[in-house]
Design an enzyme around this catalytic site. Structure first.
Site, PDB file in Angstrom:
ATOM      1  CG  LEU A  88      -2.001  -1.105   1.262  1.00 14.33           C
ATOM      2  CD1 LEU A  88      -2.831  -0.997   2.530  1.00 14.33           C
ATOM      3  CD2 LEU A  88      -2.894  -1.085   0.030  1.00 14.33           C
ATOM      4  CB  CYS A  89       4.109   2.220  -0.077  1.00 14.81           C
ATOM      5  SG  CYS A  89       4.972   0.670  -0.375  1.00 14.81           S
ATOM      6  N   GLY A  90       2.079   2.571  -3.161  1.00 16.08           N
ATOM      7  CA  GLY A  90       2.229   2.918  -4.572  1.00 16.08           C
ATOM      8  C   GLY A  90       3.204   1.994  -5.286  1.00 16.08           C
TER       9      GLY A  90
END
Length: 287
Positions: A88-90
């Site tokens: 969930l950090c691109g």
């Protein structure tokens, strides 16, 4: 067209998701500031140690540490890959792993053998799926990485270089530029290059206690570990920044979806009301 109840259920679901992404954005913003402070605090230590090592390396010409000696031929390469433990950090992990994969393919095409040390769960999983030769790994560093957790896995790679099992060692991580920009890089870690030990500007003369070999051995190992710790700190700051941006984008997109669903719901409701009115009017006219 979906019924009004189904649309209301979907709107509620997206709103709940938006609350989660908004909370994660705020948490990432808080952790990002702490990670940036930790990253900046490590920089002066590394810079000072680099100056000292540069002076010592140039002052003592009788002993050359293995970390400073360039090999004539390169047949075995070590790669330390720094990634995050969570997602969930691109595209943070995807970008650095894509860069590492391209370099691994290049080394393999040149007939070189690659051995890997993984820092972070995402990089470990990727290398295992790639069937790479993983010498060591460490995961679960948390929000505040500690050097003592890194020393063990890193020492395996450094010892392999010192005993001539490896000819070069590279470090892959995501460099923190600013909150909106993070850059995946692969840098040569060993042998240490001129920019790592500094240029010779003065003739330094030192008295060593107990002896030059032991001093240089301890300092160069400590300096290399500091370089890796700095890379981990940079990667962690990049991770929190990328997560904050990704969660903000997700929250904004959820708001857009909610607006579109609300419009569809209003149209559906209006169509149902119009239909009922038409039926009532039609019935009254028939009577």
């Amino acid at each position: 067209m979906a019924g009004g109840k189904e649309i209301r259920t979907k709107i509620k679901s997206v709103q709940n998701t938006q609350k989660i992404t908004k909370a994660m954005e705020m948490v990432a913003a808080s952790k990002m500031r702490k990670a940036q402070e930790r990253m900046r605090a490590a920089r002066p230590y590394g810079e000072k140690m680099r100056n000292i090592i540069g002076h010592l390396a140039h002052a003592n010409t009788e002993y050359r540490h293995p970390f400073l000696i360039r090999r004539d031929t390169v047949k075995r390469v070590g790669l330390i890959v720094v990634t995050s433990d969570k997602g969930l950090c691109g595209g943070l992990n995807t970008n650095v792993l894509r860069l590492a994969l391209g370099r691994i393919r290049q080394w393999e095409s040149e007939g070189e053998e690659i051995r890997v040390t993984c820092i972070g769960n995402k990089g470990l999983g990727f290398m295992q799926r790639l069937n790479a030769q993983v010498l060591s790994h460490v995961t679960g560093l948390g929000d505040a990485p500690r050097l003592e957790k890194l020393i063990g896995p890193v020492k395996v790679m450094l010892d392999a270089y010192s005993t001539d099992e490896l000819d070069q060692v590279f470090l892959a991580y995501t460099r923190f530029i600013n909150t909106m920009k993070q850059e995946p890089v692969i840098e040569q870690l060993l042998p240490l290059e001129g920019k790592d030990v500094g240029a010779r500007t003065h003739a330094w003369d030192y008295l060593y206690e107990p002896e030059a070999k032991q001093v240089l051995d301890d300092l160069l190992v400590r300096y290399t570990e500091a370089l890796i710790y700095q890379a981990v700190a940079e990667n962690m700051a990049s991770e929190q920044s990328a997560r904050m941006v990704a969660m903000k984008s997700a929250s904004d997109n959820a708001g857009t979806v909610i607006s579109e669903l609300q419009l569809i719901y209003n149209k559906t409701r209006q169509a149902a009301i119009t239909k009922e009115i038409s039926e009532i009017v039609g019935g009254a006219a028939a009577v």
